[in-house]
Design an enzyme around this catalytic site. Structure first.
Site, PDB file in Angstrom:
ATOM      1  N   TRP A  57       0.830  -1.210   0.000  1.00 38.72           N
ATOM      2  CA  TRP A  57       0.000   0.000   0.000  1.00 38.72           C
ATOM      3  C   TRP A  57       0.859   1.253   0.000  1.00 38.72           C
ATOM      4  CZ3 TRP A  57      -4.362  -0.395  -2.112  1.00 38.72           C
ATOM      5  CH2 TRP A  57      -5.173  -1.522  -1.928  1.00 38.72           C
ATOM      6  N   ASP A  63      -1.909   6.896   5.987  1.00 41.42           N
ATOM      7  CA  ASP A  63      -2.968   6.037   5.474  1.00 41.42           C
ATOM      8  C   ASP A  63      -3.267   5.038   6.596  1.00 41.42           C
ATOM      9  OD1 ASP A  63      -4.575   4.130   4.318  1.00 41.42           O
ATOM     10  OD2 ASP A  63      -3.214   3.643   2.674  1.00 41.42           O
ATOM     11  N   LYS A  84     -12.949  -1.239   6.009  1.00 38.69           N
ATOM     12  CA  LYS A  84     -12.305  -2.243   6.866  1.00 38.69           C
ATOM     13  C   LYS A  84     -12.784  -2.180   8.317  1.00 38.69           C
ATOM     14  CE  LYS A  84      -8.891  -2.940   3.470  1.00 38.69           C
ATOM     15  NZ  LYS A  84      -8.188  -2.022   2.572  1.00 38.69           N
TER      16      LYS A  84
HETATM   17  C1  PLP Z   1      -7.619  -1.402   1.546  1.00 35.48           C
HETATM   18  C2  PLP Z   1      -6.544  -0.388   1.609  1.00 35.48           C
HETATM   19  C3  PLP Z   1      -6.441   0.663   0.674  1.00 35.48           C
HETATM   20  C4  PLP Z   1      -7.359   0.782  -0.531  1.00 35.48           C
HETATM   21  O1  PLP Z   1      -8.571   1.289  -0.194  1.00 35.48           O
HETATM   22  P1  PLP Z   1      -9.633   1.671  -1.362  1.00 35.48           P
HETATM   23  O2  PLP Z   1     -10.750   2.213  -0.534  1.00 35.48           O
HETATM   24  O3  PLP Z   1      -9.960   0.409  -2.085  1.00 35.48           O
HETATM   25  O4  PLP Z   1      -9.009   2.678  -2.234  1.00 35.48           O
HETATM   26  C5  PLP Z   1      -5.436   1.601   0.852  1.00 35.48           C
HETATM   27  N1  PLP Z   1      -4.579   1.526   1.880  1.00 35.48           N
HETATM   28  C6  PLP Z   1      -4.647   0.523   2.788  1.00 35.48           C
HETATM   29  C7  PLP Z   1      -3.675   0.500   3.918  1.00 35.48           C
HETATM   30  C8  PLP Z   1      -5.631  -0.453   2.686  1.00 35.48           C
HETATM   31  O5  PLP Z   1      -5.701  -1.437   3.589  1.00 35.48           O
END
Ligand code: PLP
Length: 338
Positions: free
Chosen positions: A84, A150, A174
């Site tokens: 990521w 993030d 999530k």
């Molecule tokens: C799942 C995830 C993403 C992607 O998220 P989207 O909503 O599909 O763009 C980005 N960063 C991390 C750490 C993730 O776990």
């Protein structure tokens, strides 16, 4: 789920579904404001920060962060701890001069070894690498750089001192609710006016001025996220979620550590308390493990296609009882089958 089911047919006795009401209606304004207020309470967010409910997932933030927090020609720093991080780095590299301070996929390099640049507009980290299961245990950096994170996979699962960050973002899917909303918590002074040549839609200030309704928002995901925030508050808030994640992950790591069959490639100090990854020494048993697990009603534990093995996600919706069932299964599998 039951509350959603009820509101889907008749939202609070209004005779219309929660997905039929306009995003401009008083009923939805109330849903939106309460969701923000609950999230602010959960994370103790001060008035210095905006809380935005945007679309485009965490992925769009890979572009919006560099676009809003820097201008062309400026340098921005990224810590690379996995897939990521690398996606965020790729996107930012199209837009700005990206400087990677350190790189590792099975640990978090010590901050004292990071190759820092002197003129970076911000430093981006991925608090939890969802695919490999590497989590940054604490955020030691306090040298004045604007920290951006993030937190898609570990927001609301651990204590967060928002004042240490300039900006934090996370997709809702999530730990917060259905997919389709991304939360951005950003310090007000970082939100600048859009410039010529930049899409208005990608500007934080535009979204803030329009209460995150510059265009029609994903009302359903926003509404369900609000219910989840209230549920989290009721259950004891972030402190309780952190306690549960620690307990859940400890149980699985104990099996891995005591095992001669299972192993993890992540350095112990950086093993995620949210996404536990592991493999089996005899790789030919991987499929058998998944089949037997499915027979025991344990599903969705296959590792990401890019890394293989297994991944157990311990998001806030996962109960301790579910983890106990998995632990039991892992021990039985090792004893009787392997
Ligand atoms: C799942 C995830 C993403 C992607 O998220 P989207 O909503 O599909 O763009 C980005 N960063 C991390 C750490 C993730 O776990």
């Amino acid at each position: 789920m039951l509350e959603v089911q009820r509101d889907l047919l008749d939202y609070q006795g209004s005779g219309t579904s929660v997905v039929e009401i306009s995003h401009r209606s008083p009923a939805f304004m109330d849903i939106a404001q309460r969701a923000e207020a609950s999230l602010r309470r959960l994370l103790n967010v001060s008035e210095d920060y905006l809380v935005l409910f945007l679309q485009g997932g965490a992925t769009l933030q890979f572009a919006m962060v560099p676009l809003n927090l820097s201008v062309q020609g400026e340098t921005v720093e990224y810590l690379d701890t996995g897939l990521w991080s690398q996606k965020a780095i790729s996107e930012a590299s199209y837009l700005r001069n990206v400087h990677v301070v350190a790189s590792s996929t099975d640990s978090v390099p010590d901050a004292s070894t990071w190759d820092r640049s002197s003129n970076s507009q911000y430093l981006h980290i991925t608090s939890n690498e969802t695919i490999s299961g590497v989590q940054i245990p604490d955020y030691p950096l306090d040298d004045g750089v604007t920290l951006v994170a993030d937190m898609t996979s570990d927001i609301l699962t651990r204590h967060l001192d928002i004042d240490k960050f300039g900006l934090v973002y996370a997709g809702t899917q999530k730990n917060m609710g259905p997919s389709g909303v991304s939360i951005v918590i950003v310090r007000k002074d970082l939100c600048r006016e859009p410039r010529q040549g930049e899409p208005l839609y990608l500007n934080y200030r535009i979204h803030a001025e329009n209460d995150s309704m510059y265009n029609t928002p994903n009302t359903f995901a926003w509404y369900v996220s609000g219910l989840v925030f209230d549920w989290l508050l009721y259950e004891g808030g972030v402190a309780e979620m952190q306690r549960r994640c620690e307990e859940k992950s400890r149980k699985i790591y104990r099996v891995i550590n005591d095992s001669s069959l299972y192993f993890s490639t992540v350095e112990p100090a950086f093993r995620s308390k949210v996404n536990v990854t592991f493999s089996i020494r005899d790789e030919s048993l991987t499929d058998k493990f998944l089949t037997k697990a499915a027979e025991a009603n344990i599903v969705n534990i296959k590792g990401h296609r890019k890394v293989g093995g297994f991944r157990v996600s311990l998001y806030n919706g996962v109960t301790i009882e579910a983890v106990d069932a998995l632990v039991d299964f892992m021990e039985t599998f090792e004893r009787e089958i392997a």
